[in-house]
Design an enzyme around this catalytic site. Sequence first.
Site, PDB file in Angstrom:
ATOM      1  N   VAL A  10     -62.818 -57.165 -83.633  1.00 47.42           N
ATOM      2  CA  VAL A  10     -63.236 -55.915 -84.293  1.00 47.42           C
ATOM      3  C   VAL A  10     -63.359 -54.794 -83.256  1.00 47.42           C
ATOM      4  CG1 VAL A  10     -65.128 -54.823 -85.593  1.00 47.42           C
ATOM      5  CG2 VAL A  10     -64.456 -57.189 -86.110  1.00 47.42           C
ATOM      6  N   GLY A  11     -63.843 -55.142 -82.064  1.00 46.10           N
ATOM      7  CA  GLY A  11     -64.076 -54.138 -81.008  1.00 46.10           C
ATOM      8  C   GLY A  11     -62.783 -53.438 -80.630  1.00 46.10           C
ATOM      9  N   ASN A  12     -62.838 -52.127 -80.549  1.00 47.89           N
ATOM     10  CA  ASN A  12     -61.630 -51.319 -80.294  1.00 47.89           C
ATOM     11  C   ASN A  12     -61.285 -51.185 -78.817  1.00 47.89           C
ATOM     12  OD1 ASN A  12     -60.631 -50.569 -82.830  1.00 47.89           O
ATOM     13  ND2 ASN A  12     -62.423 -49.267 -83.139  1.00 47.89           N
TER      14      ASN A  12
ATOM     15  N   ASN B  80     -61.968 -52.863 -71.260  1.00 50.08           N
ATOM     16  CA  ASN B  80     -61.983 -53.906 -72.282  1.00 50.08           C
ATOM     17  C   ASN B  80     -61.280 -55.175 -71.811  1.00 50.08           C
ATOM     18  OD1 ASN B  80     -63.511 -53.118 -74.638  1.00 50.08           O
ATOM     19  ND2 ASN B  80     -62.222 -51.303 -74.522  1.00 50.08           N
TER      20      ASN B  80
ATOM     21  N   GLN C  68     -63.465 -63.616 -72.222  1.00 46.41           N
ATOM     22  CA  GLN C  68     -63.798 -64.209 -73.533  1.00 46.41           C
ATOM     23  C   GLN C  68     -62.660 -65.110 -74.025  1.00 46.41           C
ATOM     24  OE1 GLN C  68     -65.232 -61.258 -76.319  1.00 46.41           O
ATOM     25  NE2 GLN C  68     -67.065 -60.855 -75.105  1.00 46.41           N
TER      26      GLN C  68
ATOM     27  N   HIS D 296     -54.729 -50.699 -85.609  1.00 48.84           N
ATOM     28  CA  HIS D 296     -55.961 -50.105 -86.141  1.00 48.84           C
ATOM     29  C   HIS D 296     -56.256 -48.860 -85.309  1.00 48.84           C
ATOM     30  CE1 HIS D 296     -59.957 -49.471 -87.656  1.00 48.84           C
ATOM     31  NE2 HIS D 296     -60.444 -49.549 -86.447  1.00 48.84           N
TER      32      HIS D 296
ATOM     33  N   ASP E 161     -59.291 -50.665 -92.974  1.00 54.57           N
ATOM     34  CA  ASP E 161     -58.289 -49.678 -93.401  1.00 54.57           C
ATOM     35  C   ASP E 161     -57.741 -50.052 -94.782  1.00 54.57           C
ATOM     36  OD1 ASP E 161     -58.391 -48.476 -90.698  1.00 54.57           O
ATOM     37  OD2 ASP E 161     -57.523 -50.395 -90.142  1.00 54.57           O
TER      38      ASP E 161
ATOM     39  N   ALA F  58     -76.228 -57.489 -80.974  1.00 58.46           N
ATOM     40  CA  ALA F  58     -77.364 -56.571 -81.142  1.00 58.46           C
ATOM     41  C   ALA F  58     -76.908 -55.134 -81.412  1.00 58.46           C
ATOM     42  CB  ALA F  58     -78.271 -56.603 -79.911  1.00 58.46           C
ATOM     43  N   GLY F  59     -75.615 -54.931 -81.563  1.00 60.30           N
ATOM     44  CA  GLY F  59     -75.091 -53.590 -81.842  1.00 60.30           C
ATOM     45  C   GLY F  59     -75.214 -53.252 -83.319  1.00 60.30           C
TER      46      GLY F  59
HETATM   47  P1  NDP Z   1     -70.768 -50.924 -82.832  1.00 57.12           P
HETATM   48  O1  NDP Z   1     -71.412 -52.196 -83.255  1.00 57.12           O
HETATM   49  O2  NDP Z   1     -70.918 -49.721 -83.682  1.00 57.12           O
HETATM   50  O3  NDP Z   1     -69.185 -51.137 -82.605  1.00 57.12           O
HETATM   51  C1  NDP Z   1     -68.679 -52.249 -81.890  1.00 57.12           C
HETATM   52  C2  NDP Z   1     -67.181 -52.150 -81.749  1.00 57.12           C
HETATM   53  O4  NDP Z   1     -66.571 -52.191 -83.023  1.00 57.12           O
HETATM   54  C3  NDP Z   1     -66.693 -50.864 -81.086  1.00 57.12           C
HETATM   55  O5  NDP Z   1     -65.655 -51.215 -80.187  1.00 57.12           O
HETATM   56  C4  NDP Z   1     -66.149 -50.084 -82.244  1.00 57.12           C
HETATM   57  O6  NDP Z   1     -65.086 -49.230 -81.866  1.00 57.12           O
HETATM   58  C5  NDP Z   1     -65.569 -51.198 -83.058  1.00 57.12           C
HETATM   59  N1  NDP Z   1     -65.153 -50.833 -84.407  1.00 57.12           N
HETATM   60  C6  NDP Z   1     -64.059 -51.332 -85.029  1.00 57.12           C
HETATM   61  N2  NDP Z   1     -63.913 -50.823 -86.233  1.00 57.12           N
HETATM   62  C7  NDP Z   1     -64.911 -49.966 -86.409  1.00 57.12           C
HETATM   63  C8  NDP Z   1     -65.282 -49.114 -87.454  1.00 57.12           C
HETATM   64  N3  NDP Z   1     -64.590 -49.029 -88.553  1.00 57.12           N
HETATM   65  N4  NDP Z   1     -66.379 -48.376 -87.336  1.00 57.12           N
HETATM   66  C9  NDP Z   1     -67.097 -48.439 -86.222  1.00 57.12           C
HETATM   67  N5  NDP Z   1     -66.789 -49.234 -85.168  1.00 57.12           N
HETATM   68  C10 NDP Z   1     -65.702 -49.969 -85.259  1.00 57.12           C
HETATM   69  O7  NDP Z   1     -71.223 -50.547 -81.358  1.00 57.12           O
HETATM   70  P2  NDP Z   1     -72.656 -50.602 -80.689  1.00 57.12           P
HETATM   71  O8  NDP Z   1     -72.532 -49.788 -79.451  1.00 57.12           O
HETATM   72  O9  NDP Z   1     -73.751 -50.371 -81.665  1.00 57.12           O
HETATM   73  O10 NDP Z   1     -72.779 -52.133 -80.299  1.00 57.12           O
HETATM   74  C11 NDP Z   1     -71.961 -52.762 -79.395  1.00 57.12           C
HETATM   75  C12 NDP Z   1     -72.745 -53.908 -78.821  1.00 57.12           C
HETATM   76  O11 NDP Z   1     -71.842 -54.691 -78.072  1.00 57.12           O
HETATM   77  C13 NDP Z   1     -73.877 -53.481 -77.895  1.00 57.12           C
HETATM   78  O12 NDP Z   1     -75.053 -54.157 -78.299  1.00 57.12           O
HETATM   79  C14 NDP Z   1     -73.399 -53.970 -76.520  1.00 57.12           C
HETATM   80  O13 NDP Z   1     -74.484 -54.432 -75.736  1.00 57.12           O
HETATM   81  C15 NDP Z   1     -72.509 -55.100 -76.932  1.00 57.12           C
HETATM   82  N6  NDP Z   1     -71.495 -55.545 -76.004  1.00 57.12           N
HETATM   83  C16 NDP Z   1     -71.408 -56.888 -75.870  1.00 57.12           C
HETATM   84  C17 NDP Z   1     -70.481 -57.446 -75.068  1.00 57.12           C
HETATM   85  C18 NDP Z   1     -70.464 -58.913 -74.971  1.00 57.12           C
HETATM   86  O14 NDP Z   1     -70.992 -59.573 -75.853  1.00 57.12           O
HETATM   87  N7  NDP Z   1     -69.879 -59.459 -73.915  1.00 57.12           N
HETATM   88  C19 NDP Z   1     -69.533 -56.624 -74.302  1.00 57.12           C
HETATM   89  C20 NDP Z   1     -69.651 -55.225 -74.555  1.00 57.12           C
HETATM   90  C21 NDP Z   1     -70.616 -54.706 -75.402  1.00 57.12           C
HETATM   91  P3  NDP Z   1     -65.303 -47.702 -81.424  1.00 57.12           P
HETATM   92  O15 NDP Z   1     -65.949 -47.754 -80.069  1.00 57.12           O
HETATM   93  O16 NDP Z   1     -63.911 -47.175 -81.400  1.00 57.12           O
HETATM   94  O17 NDP Z   1     -66.191 -47.088 -82.467  1.00 57.12           O
END
Ligand code: NDP
Length: 327
Positions: A129-131, A105, A112, A187, A159, A13-14
């Site tokens: 993908v998550g950083n 993290n 996971q 990354h 990149d 949902a992000g």
């Molecule tokens: P985003 O969807 O914008 O980003 C998600 C992740 O991708 C971040 O770690 C972000 O890193 C990373 N990322 C990697 N490459 C890129 C890039 N080029 N540009 C931007 N981001 C990049 O974050 P949101 O906050 O919108 O959404 C995250 C979602 O994850 C939320 O809905 C939250 O509830 C959910 N979540 C789910 C979990 C689970 O399923 N167990 C656990 C934790 C969160 P960076 O932070 O460095 O931008």
Amino acid sequence: MKAPVRVAVTGAAGQIGYALLFRIAAGDMLGPDQPVILHLLEITPALPALQGVVMELNDCAFPTLAGVVATDDLNVAFKDVDYALLVGARPRGPGMERKDLLEANGAIFGPQGKALNDHAKRDVRVLVVGNPANTNALIAQQNAPDLDPKCFTAMVRLDHNRALSQLAEKTGKHSTDIKKMTIWGNHSSTQYPDLHHATVGGKPALSLVDQAWYESDFIPTVQQRGAAIIKARGASSAASAASAAVDHMRTWAMGTAEGDWASMGIPSDGSYGIEPGVIYGYPVTVKDGKYAIVQGLEINDFSRARMDATNKELREERAGVEHLFAK
Ligand code: NDP
């Protein structure tokens, strides 16, 4: 149509999730003849928002979308999945040290990894993908002892694509004219975008641009592109990150073109003097669903220093999370 495959996406949902799911469901990742069943994972408070995304997915009536599972349960999310895109992560908050970020993290990617170990297909392809993506991938891998370590990869494809776009603009060519682009390492801002092997329209890239542009413009622009987008858009890159994730998985599933390669964050086997085990961006070719590091590239002193710097950062990150590995 082929039999459906199961594709898990976390953080569904992000904002990256919102740009990613519709591309996967439309067949952009695995092809127009490959139906997918999406397994969407979110944290419990985000489930209502996720339900809205599911409604929109259904409203697209995609021919290649064969089903959607939306859940906050890891064991359901990763059950029998063929592909897993781990997008959800803990973003760095104000005043948060890197140590705290890695720890937060670890609490996400450790469980996971274990759930993938227990429930996913044995040849699951995992993209983080998550950083911090490379080290999050390592944490997940080290909690999945029954899976092949090579199942776990991290995304440096954004990149790579940014580097293609910068070089295409500079040389007045299209990105499709460029071959053999490489992103080495993490990354992060230590990544090394390497033009020494790249060609543009068949000519060596470095014969078309000057060294000053390469060192002082191209490399920092690619390294800091994420920050530039946040400044311009008021939000981090999402559609381009999602597109790169689609590219990474499509390459892994369908292979690289003859005479070209892609960049993937993969477990190092020690090639090019990199610490074995860390998840490092390498040039790879892919055939029959298996990736292989491009061997035998000449590495000069300029490249060596940059490849070692990003290797050092990854070793330090690993040292900070080793206590999170399954014994
Ligand atoms: P985003 O969807 O914008 O980003 C998600 C992740 O991708 C971040 O770690 C972000 O890193 C990373 N990322 C990697 N490459 C890129 C890039 N080029 N540009 C931007 N981001 C990049 O974050 P949101 O906050 O919108 O959404 C995250 C979602 O994850 C939320 O809905 C939250 O509830 C959910 N979540 C789910 C979990 C689970 O399923 N167990 C656990 C934790 C969160 P960076 O932070 O460095 O931008």
